[in-house]
Design an enzyme around this catalytic site. Structure first.
Site, PDB file in Angstrom:
ATOM      1  N   SER A  22       0.834  -1.201   0.000  1.00  0.00           N
ATOM      2  CA  SER A  22       0.000   0.000   0.000  1.00  0.00           C
ATOM      3  C   SER A  22       0.873   1.257   0.000  1.00  0.00           C
ATOM      4  O   SER A  22       0.366   2.367   0.032  1.00  0.00           O
ATOM      5  CB  SER A  22      -0.918   0.013   1.228  1.00  0.00           C
ATOM      6  OG  SER A  22      -0.166  -0.197   2.408  1.00  0.00           O
ATOM      7  N   ASN A 109      -2.523  -2.602  13.063  1.00  0.00           N
ATOM      8  CA  ASN A 109      -3.983  -2.459  12.973  1.00  0.00           C
ATOM      9  C   ASN A 109      -4.470  -1.179  13.648  1.00  0.00           C
ATOM     10  O   ASN A 109      -5.424  -0.545  13.190  1.00  0.00           O
ATOM     11  CB  ASN A 109      -4.676  -3.660  13.618  1.00  0.00           C
ATOM     12  CG  ASN A 109      -4.307  -4.963  12.937  1.00  0.00           C
ATOM     13  OD1 ASN A 109      -3.669  -4.942  11.888  1.00  0.00           O
ATOM     14  ND2 ASN A 109      -4.694  -6.084  13.524  1.00  0.00           N
ATOM     15  N   SER A 276     -14.280  25.202 -28.245  1.00  0.00           N
ATOM     16  CA  SER A 276     -14.337  23.950 -28.995  1.00  0.00           C
ATOM     17  C   SER A 276     -13.166  23.880 -29.960  1.00  0.00           C
ATOM     18  O   SER A 276     -12.723  24.896 -30.486  1.00  0.00           O
ATOM     19  CB  SER A 276     -15.662  23.885 -29.748  1.00  0.00           C
ATOM     20  OG  SER A 276     -15.585  22.967 -30.817  1.00  0.00           O
ATOM     21  N   GLU A 289     -19.069  21.885 -15.464  1.00  0.00           N
ATOM     22  CA  GLU A 289     -19.383  20.508 -15.881  1.00  0.00           C
ATOM     23  C   GLU A 289     -18.498  19.505 -15.151  1.00  0.00           C
ATOM     24  O   GLU A 289     -18.949  18.417 -14.777  1.00  0.00           O
ATOM     25  CB  GLU A 289     -19.208  20.359 -17.393  1.00  0.00           C
ATOM     26  CG  GLU A 289     -20.240  21.137 -18.193  1.00  0.00           C
ATOM     27  CD  GLU A 289     -19.876  21.176 -19.669  1.00  0.00           C
ATOM     28  OE1 GLU A 289     -20.376  20.326 -20.416  1.00  0.00           O
ATOM     29  OE2 GLU A 289     -19.073  22.042 -20.069  1.00  0.00           O
ATOM     30  N   TYR A 316      -9.791  -6.661  12.750  1.00  0.00           N
ATOM     31  CA  TYR A 316      -9.141  -6.123  11.549  1.00  0.00           C
ATOM     32  C   TYR A 316      -9.101  -7.162  10.441  1.00  0.00           C
ATOM     33  O   TYR A 316      -8.868  -8.352  10.688  1.00  0.00           O
ATOM     34  CB  TYR A 316      -7.708  -5.654  11.873  1.00  0.00           C
ATOM     35  CG  TYR A 316      -6.969  -5.163  10.628  1.00  0.00           C
ATOM     36  CD1 TYR A 316      -7.131  -3.852  10.185  1.00  0.00           C
ATOM     37  CD2 TYR A 316      -6.165  -6.016   9.877  1.00  0.00           C
ATOM     38  CE1 TYR A 316      -6.496  -3.404   9.028  1.00  0.00           C
ATOM     39  CE2 TYR A 316      -5.526  -5.573   8.729  1.00  0.00           C
ATOM     40  CZ  TYR A 316      -5.697  -4.273   8.309  1.00  0.00           C
ATOM     41  OH  TYR A 316      -5.079  -3.834   7.166  1.00  0.00           O
ATOM     42  N   GLN A 321      -7.380  -2.157   3.861  1.00  0.00           N
ATOM     43  CA  GLN A 321      -6.373  -1.389   3.125  1.00  0.00           C
ATOM     44  C   GLN A 321      -7.016  -0.626   1.961  1.00  0.00           C
ATOM     45  O   GLN A 321      -6.508   0.400   1.531  1.00  0.00           O
ATOM     46  CB  GLN A 321      -5.280  -2.336   2.600  1.00  0.00           C
ATOM     47  CG  GLN A 321      -4.198  -1.659   1.798  1.00  0.00           C
ATOM     48  CD  GLN A 321      -2.949  -2.529   1.693  1.00  0.00           C
ATOM     49  OE1 GLN A 321      -2.349  -2.875   2.717  1.00  0.00           O
ATOM     50  NE2 GLN A 321      -2.565  -2.905   0.496  1.00  0.00           N
ATOM     51  N   LYS A 324      -8.355   3.519   1.622  1.00  0.00           N
ATOM     52  CA  LYS A 324      -7.570   4.757   1.576  1.00  0.00           C
ATOM     53  C   LYS A 324      -7.621   5.520   0.252  1.00  0.00           C
ATOM     54  O   LYS A 324      -7.743   6.750   0.242  1.00  0.00           O
ATOM     55  CB  LYS A 324      -6.113   4.453   1.933  1.00  0.00           C
ATOM     56  CG  LYS A 324      -5.913   4.467   3.436  1.00  0.00           C
ATOM     57  CD  LYS A 324      -4.589   3.914   3.864  1.00  0.00           C
ATOM     58  CE  LYS A 324      -4.578   2.415   3.887  1.00  0.00           C
ATOM     59  NZ  LYS A 324      -5.564   1.806   4.792  1.00  0.00           N
TER      60      LYS A 324
END
Ligand code: ARG
Length: 458
Positions: A22, A109, A276, A289, A316, A321, A324
């Site tokens: 991770s 953990n 455009s 948008e 846990y 993981q 995140k």
């Protein structure tokens, strides 16, 4: 890597090595991880688990690692999996054996959930500041346009006349509720998990009150299993992000419509539009948008997190993981979109003549409810007034003639209660000011509300 050598003969292998680490994303938590470890080293010092010399070696080592990571010179290693092990391994390289004592009685953990909570402390403050700045920009626009009479829309059809300020302040109220949500959230966010161990609670009697104060928490978790299992604080934060994004998306939609060629009520600054590649005349509202579009991913992160949690056995699980990347993306997205929206609002120009001529061209139908209210004041029950005015509107549509151009004779043929004073009904500010209740669009009420908002925004 120190933690695998005892138990295994081989490193993590195969395709699993692609999804196991991770570190590519949780390195973002390095400051929080180091702050947590410094506080933990102090607590270990109090317990005598580390000597005073070892404690200061750990603290100094961690500080120099923080500088390395900040400077971009830290040698991150995928084999070390995550930010916790990368820092621990580096600390060992830097200060030797004292580093090997830092993890006494501690588990990753609790470490990861500590880091995530600490990370959100700062994010909540930044987001609240951003929301306040956006609310101020909206309140300023409201002040500039207090007497601009604008149509309100229901079903995207002209409904009743309002002050344009009233619409801008509607956005403010939605966002102020999110500010309140963030404030209320803090008491559930600032609950210290450290001292929970892997699941059962610390086995070395670490002073959790001390850790709480050192790290700026407001309370300590009351159940170690809950502390390492729950991600509801992330879900709650992502809910607030979602709520903000849905408001911003609706604001974007309003502004896109009102700045379209057909409406032309508002204009966006060039810097927040694009053109455009083919059609040279285009001035496209891409900033808005994208704000509207980005709401989708934040809604998605909230759904993904609940989906992640729903089948997990206590306590846990490594699945966690996966909480995140969505969180970080939600944070980046909402912070950027709040700022973009503030820039749009600051640069927004109101084309007053376009608004006025659109209202003039609308055949006076926005006054239909005012006309019914007029008849009610003359003594007609509302439902009858509603029907009478409906008949007048139908005649106006058939004759293709605005309501206010009907002669008194013609109007009286629909109801003898109508007198010469009826023409006063077709007056924009009078119509706006007739909604004179707390929360209504009467100019005086808006002014009172603006003063309250100004006070709240400080
Ligand atoms: N990278 C892990 C996560 O994000 C950190 C906690 C790891 N704990 C463990 N027992 N493997 O959840």
């Amino acid at each position: 890597v120190p933690i695998r050598e005892g138990r295994f003969e081989e490193p993590v292998g195969g395709a699993f090595a692609r999804i196991n680490p991770s570190i590519s994303f949780d390195r973002r938590l390095f400051r929080e991880d180091i702050a947590g470890s410094i506080a933990y080293a102090r607590a270990l010092g109090r317990l005598g688990v580390v000597s005073a010399r070892e404690e200061s070696a750990i603290v100094e080592g961690l500080r120099s690692i923080e500088l390395e990571i900040g400077a971009g010179t830290f040698p991150f290693r995928e084999e070390d999996e995550d930010i916790h092990m990368n820092i621990e391994r580096r600390l060992l390289e830097k200060i030797g054996q004292a580093a090997a004592k830092l993890h006494t009685g501690r588990s990753r953990n609790e470490q990861i959930v500590l880091d995530e909570r600490l990370y959100l402390f700062g994010v909540v403050d930044t987001l609240r500041d951003g929301l306040r700045a956006l609310c101020k920009a909206l309140a300023n626009k409201a002040g500039e346009n207090l007497t601009v009479v604008f149509p309100s829309y229901t079903h995207l059809r002209q409904a009743q006349l309002i002050s344009l300020a009233h619409l801008f302040l509607a956005y403010v109220h939605a966002l102020l509720r999110d500010v309140q949500r963030l404030e209320d959230f803090e008491k559930r966010l600032k609950v210290l998990p450290l001292g929970s161990g892997a699941a059962a609670g610390s086995s070395i009697g670490v002073d959790r009150e001390l850790l709480m104060r050192e790290l700026g928490f407001l309370s300590i978790s009351r159940n170690s299993i809950d502390a390492v299992s729950t991600r509801d604080f992330i879900a709650e934060f992502e809910f607030v992000c979602t709520s903000i994004m849905v408001t911003l998306s609706r604001v974007a939609e309003d502004l896109i419509i009102y700045s379209s060629d057909e409406f032309g009520f508002l204009s966006l600054p060039d810097s927040l539009t694009t053109t455009s590649s083919l059609m040279p005349q285009k001035k496209n509202p891409d900033s808005l948008e994208l704000v509207r579009g980005k709401s989708a991913r934040v809604i998605g992160h909230l759904m993904a997190l609940f989906t992640l949690m729903k089948g997990l056995p206590y306590a846990y699980d490594r699945d966690l993981q996966e909480d995140k990347e969505g969180l970080f993306d939600a944070v980046d997205t909402v912070l950027a979109c709040v700022d973009v929206t503030a820039e749009v609002i600051e640069g927004l120009a109101v084309n007053r003549e376009r608004v006025a001529s659109a209202l003039a061209a609308a055949g006076g139908f926005v006054y239909a409810t005012d006309l019914a209210d007029y008849l009610v004041l003359k003594g007609l029950p509302f439902r009858e007034a509603h029907r009478t005015v409906g008949t007048i509107v139908r005649a106006a549509v058939e004759k293709n003639r605005p309501l206010e151009r009907f002669s008194l004779e013609e109007l009286r043929s629909f109801s003898p209660l109508i007198g010469k004073d009826v023409y006063g009904v077709f007056e924009p500010l009078r119509s706006v000011n007739s909604h004179d209740v707390p929360g209504g669009t009467a100019i005086g009420r808006i002014e009172e509300e603006m003063a309250r908002i100004e006070k709240e925004l400080g």
